[in-house]
Design a protein around this motif. Structure first.
Motif, PDB file in Angstrom:
ATOM      1  N   UNK A 290       1.529 -10.874 -15.633  1.00 51.18           N
ATOM      2  CA  UNK A 290       2.570 -11.031 -15.393  1.00 51.18           C
ATOM      3  C   UNK A 290       3.616  -9.594 -14.562  1.00 51.18           C
ATOM      4  N   UNK A 291       2.823  -8.641 -14.998  1.00 50.89           N
ATOM      5  CA  UNK A 291       3.513  -7.443 -14.272  1.00 50.89           C
ATOM      6  C   UNK A 291       3.162  -7.497 -12.852  1.00 50.89           C
ATOM      7  N   UNK A 292       1.943  -7.677 -12.587  1.00 48.28           N
ATOM      8  CA  UNK A 292       1.425  -7.848 -11.257  1.00 48.28           C
ATOM      9  C   UNK A 292       2.416  -8.864 -10.435  1.00 48.28           C
ATOM     10  N   UNK A 293       2.599 -10.118 -10.822  1.00 48.04           N
ATOM     11  CA  UNK A 293       3.435 -11.172 -10.306  1.00 48.04           C
ATOM     12  C   UNK A 293       4.696 -10.782 -10.122  1.00 48.04           C
ATOM     13  N   UNK A 294       5.396 -10.139 -10.998  1.00 44.92           N
ATOM     14  CA  UNK A 294       6.591  -9.389 -10.944  1.00 44.92           C
ATOM     15  C   UNK A 294       6.958  -8.767  -9.762  1.00 44.92           C
ATOM     16  N   UNK A 295       6.109  -7.658  -9.832  1.00 45.75           N
ATOM     17  CA  UNK A 295       5.952  -6.871  -8.583  1.00 45.75           C
ATOM     18  C   UNK A 295       6.014  -7.428  -7.355  1.00 45.75           C
ATOM     19  N   UNK A 296       4.879  -8.082  -7.426  1.00 47.85           N
ATOM     20  CA  UNK A 296       4.208  -8.561  -6.050  1.00 47.85           C
ATOM     21  C   UNK A 296       5.251  -9.632  -5.396  1.00 47.85           C
ATOM     22  N   UNK A 297       5.925 -10.521  -6.160  1.00 52.58           N
ATOM     23  CA  UNK A 297       7.277 -11.101  -5.829  1.00 52.58           C
ATOM     24  C   UNK A 297       8.573 -10.660  -5.791  1.00 52.58           C
ATOM     25  N   UNK A 394       1.435  -0.488 -10.883  1.00 52.98           N
ATOM     26  CA  UNK A 394       1.012  -1.516  -9.884  1.00 52.98           C
ATOM     27  C   UNK A 394      -0.468  -1.548  -9.650  1.00 52.98           C
ATOM     28  N   UNK A 395      -0.967  -0.477  -9.605  1.00 53.42           N
ATOM     29  CA  UNK A 395      -2.430  -0.188  -9.471  1.00 53.42           C
ATOM     30  C   UNK A 395      -3.415  -0.781 -10.501  1.00 53.42           C
ATOM     31  N   UNK A 396      -2.739  -0.414 -11.685  1.00 53.31           N
ATOM     32  CA  UNK A 396      -3.458  -1.104 -12.795  1.00 53.31           C
ATOM     33  C   UNK A 396      -3.371  -2.522 -13.128  1.00 53.31           C
ATOM     34  N   UNK A 397      -2.119  -2.995 -12.507  1.00 55.82           N
ATOM     35  CA  UNK A 397      -2.154  -4.380 -12.601  1.00 55.82           C
ATOM     36  C   UNK A 397      -2.493  -5.240 -11.486  1.00 55.82           C
ATOM     37  N   UNK A 398      -2.801  -4.648 -10.407  1.00 48.48           N
ATOM     38  CA  UNK A 398      -3.270  -5.095  -9.014  1.00 48.48           C
ATOM     39  C   UNK A 398      -4.530  -6.246  -9.129  1.00 48.48           C
ATOM     40  N   UNK A 399      -5.457  -5.633  -9.862  1.00 52.61           N
ATOM     41  CA  UNK A 399      -6.610  -6.800  -9.894  1.00 52.61           C
ATOM     42  C   UNK A 399      -6.317  -8.103 -10.766  1.00 52.61           C
ATOM     43  N   UNK A 400      -5.270  -7.997 -11.283  1.00 49.47           N
ATOM     44  CA  UNK A 400      -4.870  -9.062 -12.229  1.00 49.47           C
ATOM     45  C   UNK A 400      -4.189 -10.192 -11.815  1.00 49.47           C
TER      46      UNK A 400
END
Length: 957
Positions: A290-297, A394-400
């Motif tokens: 969820x965190x990755x998606x929020x940041x990525x989008x 972000x780097x922690x979430x990026x693989x997910x």
């Protein structure tokens, strides 16, 4: 009143006989002769108002008595949250208070433990015996030989156990509900947001009941999209009387949508817009997606993240703490510094988008900020490459990715995306983070993940937000501050603990004043502080799991091992202030071995349980809630704080806040005041008599006397005006220093990156200040995912993953003796997918043996598509009938139906010593129904209420 005994079977038989007689044409109706005066009399019916204590919700209720006997309970329609609703636990209090197991006199064991042989004794004899056992142990083995236990069993005592612990200088208090329930979330909210906001369904009720027409950010109710996420939260079960209907009202009246993340198709999941049946133990991986998606989008609330969180702060790669401006520019003058050296508002370092350089980042209103901080960046600071807290996240979430999370969590990527899209497009929202995370190894990182999601979206102090301050105390005129934790009383009493929001100079002044206060009383204040610090360090497990200081508890496994091995010392005398520890502590068989090695165990509780029979030496009967006066915090319903008022009183039961006082008093008299650490400590949370307690509570309510409050039956509560109780976006309000109020955190912002976790691991800060506790490995400051130690992904011997939930029937280990509830839920059910069941030849309602590496339990199979293949769910249970007089022999009951016999404490959460009560692996097989398990209504007749209502004795204390 003469004791009466009645059974459901007998009542139905008598009713059937009378009906048959009436059905014979012309036949006379034959009734037993009765006393005519009794037949002509009319019972005196009275209405009482009090608050339930069947669970921690404490709903206001109306209770009716006839000639002093309770005959009816119903919800108080004026209750702001329950609105007249009550649940099975409340309605069954009549069966509970008049239960044949409700002990009415102090009882001393006369046979061997486990034989269930007792002798009734006087209260004077009971308190003298308890005091003698404590005093003897302390004198012979030292103060650490005494320990206390509370919680996890519907107990009426929680943090107050410190009153006895620190009287004698003891250091271990086992709060079974702490490491496993709410404490990790409490720590995160207190240190990262600045106030206690253990997430629950009250947030929905607040929205429905108060702010349905509110305007915020120029948007009225009808113009907004509202989404509530229930992540492991089950209000229909855990907050049955108000949480469930609150969500229903929100959905039907306001159009609130919901996402449910839960392995099981709960009542909430059945009505959810999106249900994510996550694999137990994998939640943090889902949060990171969820965190990755929020940041990525780029779906995050950029202004809130930039100016109200610490995510733009550059982190020192060596210390893992945010750079302070003075570390980079030694001559920097912080414009937010308090010239009086009282309130502390640090300036940090960010990467500024306006100048493309690192710059000081002082605390200001967003419009006054001298910089435009970049949230996700890497920069050179003092010659070293440093990342912002946002970049680290972000780097922690990026693989997910959605696909990676779906594979790990046993979900479909499109469903994950659907849930995230629904949430990020909401105008208002909040995550109700249930106890799933508190019951597993990831207990410290899951609440950080929920905080990160809501902070990224700006869902803090907004409608539906789980992170919502309330009450006039939060609207401070000065920069907000907060003590070390919710239960910081004892730390402050002995001169320890940092107050967040104050400068070092002000903290030192406050603590020095406490030390001087002890000196003025003729005690060595510095020695008192030093001893208390050392006792906190010597608490079982406290050096490795420093998060346990939050609720003044100890680490369960280390305590158990200390009892059985004697290393580093052996606690010997236990004062248990709650119920059935077999039901709420695991692994239960190992705990029984520890209890068997205790020199003496005292228990106070309204009724005996299998734990009492097997392990207790002295039983002190306390009042059930219909016999119980109090005005403690759990009785808060929205903007009202209710008193609990005695309706009846049986035998010699004593208020649970009174009996510990008498026990401690007896022990101190035997030891001598000069030979205990703090001879007055027990007088702080406990009371010499019920009269003293009532007067204290009355004054706390602003009344001259308890009777004054009782006389006003419709106002047995205190009330905060709604406009003061719930104020959104409090952080924006300007306070005395001309700056926004902000949050009661070190940064004055939401600390999404938890420096508190790192400081805690290294020195015990904030609890141990001004001393430093020996360091341990750093605790993760952000949400991370660690595959559970026992995982179905790599466990061929135990291939299934099991979890547990909550039923509306019971609260923790309580109510198993209520016969009508047990008829409805006589034994635990094992929810299992038909596909999994077929693999083991199991059919619906078959008995199943469940086995982990610690032990086995039993349950009836309940086949349902509402759970994924390979996943099992069952309830925490125990068999109280295993010592009933109808049984040929007596057992603890834990091996028949005891979920916690299977749970694990060999692997724990590093910060909070959380055991794995969920998300461990098991194997199953079909079996026969175990002996001793009652399932038929008739079998529960021994639990039927006796309607005993002995004359009230004179107040003993």
């Amino acid at each position: 009143m003469t004791n009466m005994a009645i059974t459901r079977r007998g009542f139905m038989k008598a009713a059937a006989t009378a009906t048959a007689a009436l059905g014979v044409a012309g036949a006379p109706v034959l009734l037993d002769e009765v006393d005519q005066a009794f037949a002509d009399s009319t019972p005196k019916r009275e209405k009482h108002k009090t608050a339930c204590h069947g669970c921690t919700n404490c709903c206001p209720v109306c209770v009716y008595t006839e000639d002093g006997v309770v005959v009816k309970i119903e919800g108080d329609p004026d209750g702001p949250l329950n609105k007249g609703g009550v649940c099975l636990k409340c309605l069954s209090q009549i069966q509970t208070v008049y239960s044949p197991r409700h002990v009415l006199h102090p009882m001393k064991r006369v046979g061997d433990r486990g034989q269930n042989q007792w002798e009734a004794i006087s209260w004077d004899e009971a308190t003298d015996l308890a005091g003698e056992q404590i005093a003897t142990a302390v004198e012979k083995y030292g103060p650490y030989s005494y320990w206390s236990a509370r919680g996890g069993g519907g107990a009426y005592i929680e943090w107050e156990t410190w009153g006895l612990d620190y009287t004698f200088g003891g250091c271990n208090s086992l709060a079974s509900g702490a490491c496993q329930c709410a404490m990790p979330r409490d720590f995160v909210s207190t240190t990262s947001v600045g106030f206690n906001c253990c997430v629950d369904m009250d947030n929905v009720d607040r929205w429905v009941g108060v702010v349905d027409n509110a305007e915020l950010d120029g948007k009225r109710r009808d113009d907004t999209e509202r989404v509530f996420v229930l992540w492991g939260s089950q209000p229909h079960s855990s907050k049955a009387a108000h949480g469930g209907h609150g969500l229903v009202d929100a959905r039907s009246n306001l159009g609130v949508k919901s996402v449910v993340v839960d392995p099981y198709l709960t009542a909430e999941a059945a009505k959810a817009d999106v249900w994510l049946p996550v694999r137990p133990g994998s939640d943090c991986a889902l949060m990171l997606s969820w965190i990755r998606y929020i940041i990525d989008q780029k779906a995050y609330d950029e202004p809130f993240v930039k100016y109200w969180t610490n995510l733009p702060f550059l982190i020192n790669p060596d210390t893992r703490l945010a750079y302070r401006a003075e570390e980079v520019w030694p001559d920097y003058v912080n414009p937010a510094a308090d010239p009086d050296d009282v309130y502390d508002t640090p300036a940090y370092v960010c990467f500024d988008a306006r100048t493309n350089t690192i710059q000081p980042f002082p605390f200001t209103a967003p419009g006054d900020s001298p910089v435009d901080p970049v949230v996700f960046a890497t920069a050179t600071v003092n010659g070293k490459e440093a990342k912002t807290a946002g970049q680290i996240y972000w780097e922690e979430a990026e693989p997910w990715t959605l696909e990676a999370a779906a594979e790990t969590c046993w979900l479909k990527p499109e469903k994950i995306q659907e849930a995230i899209e629904l949430y990020i497009n909401a105008d208002f929202g909040g995550i109700s983070n249930g106890v799933f995370s508190d019951h597993q190894e990831n207990s410290s990182t899951a609440p950080l993940g929920a905080l990160a999601i809501d902070s990224l979206l700006g869902f803090v102090e907004t409608p539906l937000s789980a992170f919502q301050n309330h009450g006039p105390a939060s609207l401070t005129p000065d920069r907000p501050t907060v003590r070390t934790g919710v239960f910081s009383t004892s730390f402050e009493r002995y001169g320890l603990g940092w107050t967040t929001g104050l400068t070092k100079g002000e903290n030192d002044r406050l603590l020095d004043d406490i030390v001087a206060g002890w000196d003025a009383k003729g005690r060595d204040g510095e020695e008192m502080r030093r001893y208390f610090f050392q006792s906190r360090c010597d608490t079982m497990g406290a050096n490795a799991h420093k998060g346990i200081h939050q609720w003044q508890t100890c680490a369960p496994r280390e305590l158990r091992e200390g009892i059985t091995t004697g290393e580093p010392y052996r606690p010997r005398v236990m004062y248990e202030m709650s119920g059935n520890k077999y039901a709420v502590m695991g692994p239960a068989l190992e705990w029984k071995k520890a209890y068997d090695q205790q020199d003496f165990i005292i228990q106070q509780y309204p009724m005996m349980t299998s734990f009492t029979v097997q392990s207790v030496d002295l039983f002190l009967p306390t009042t059930e809630w219909l016999e119980y006066d109090s005005y403690e915090a759990p009785a808060t319903h929205f903007n009202r704080h209710y008193a609990r008022c005695q309706v009846t009183h049986l035998g010699e039961t004593v208020n649970p806040f009174v009996s510990p006082y008498q026990v401690a008093k007896a022990a101190v008299e035997k030891l001598g005041e000069d030979n205990v650490f703090d001879p007055d400590a027990y007088k702080q949370p406990f009371f010499e008599s019920i009269e003293a307690a009532r007067q204290f509570w009355a004054e706390d309510m602003g009344r001259e006397s308890w009777q004054e409050m009782l006389d006003d039956i419709d106002h047995r509560y205190t009330e905060t005006p709604v406009e003061e109780y719930l104020v959104y976006k409090q952080y924006e309000g300007v306070v005395s220093d001309g700056l926004p109020r902000g949050f009661a955190t070190i940064s004055r912002k939401v600390d999404v990156y938890s420096e508190a976790m790192i400081r805690l691991a290294r020195t015990g800060f904030p609890y141990m200040y001004p001393y430093e506790q020996p360091s341990c490995d750093d605790y993760d400051p952000i949400c991370t995912f660690h595959e559970p130690t026992e995982s179905p992904l790599n466990d061929a011997e135990y291939p299934l993953v099991i979890t547990t939930g909550r039923l509306p029937h019971f609260h923790h280990g309580t109510m198993r003796h209520a016969p009508f509830i047990r008829e409805l839920m006589p034994a635990p059910e094992l929810r299992i997918n038909p596909q999994t069941a077929a693999e083991y030849g199991i059919e619906h309602l078959d008995w199943v043996k469940i086995t982990s590496r610690r032990g086995s339990s039993h349950a009836r199979a309940y086949l349902t598509q509402g759970i994924a293949p390979g996943v099992l769910i069952t309830e925490r249970f125990w068999n109280p009938e295993c010592y009933d007089s109808t049984q040929e022999t007596i057992t603890p009951g834990i091996e028949e139906c005891g979920y916690n016999i299977m749970s694990a404490d060999s692997f724990q959460n590093p910060c909070f010593a959380t055991n794995s009560y969920r998300a461990f692996t098991v194997k199953i097989e079909k079996c026969d129904r175990p002996e001793r398990i009652w399932v038929e209504s008739k079998e529960f007749e021994p639990f039927m209420p006796t309607l005993q209502n002995e004359p009230v004795t004179e107040e003993v204390f």
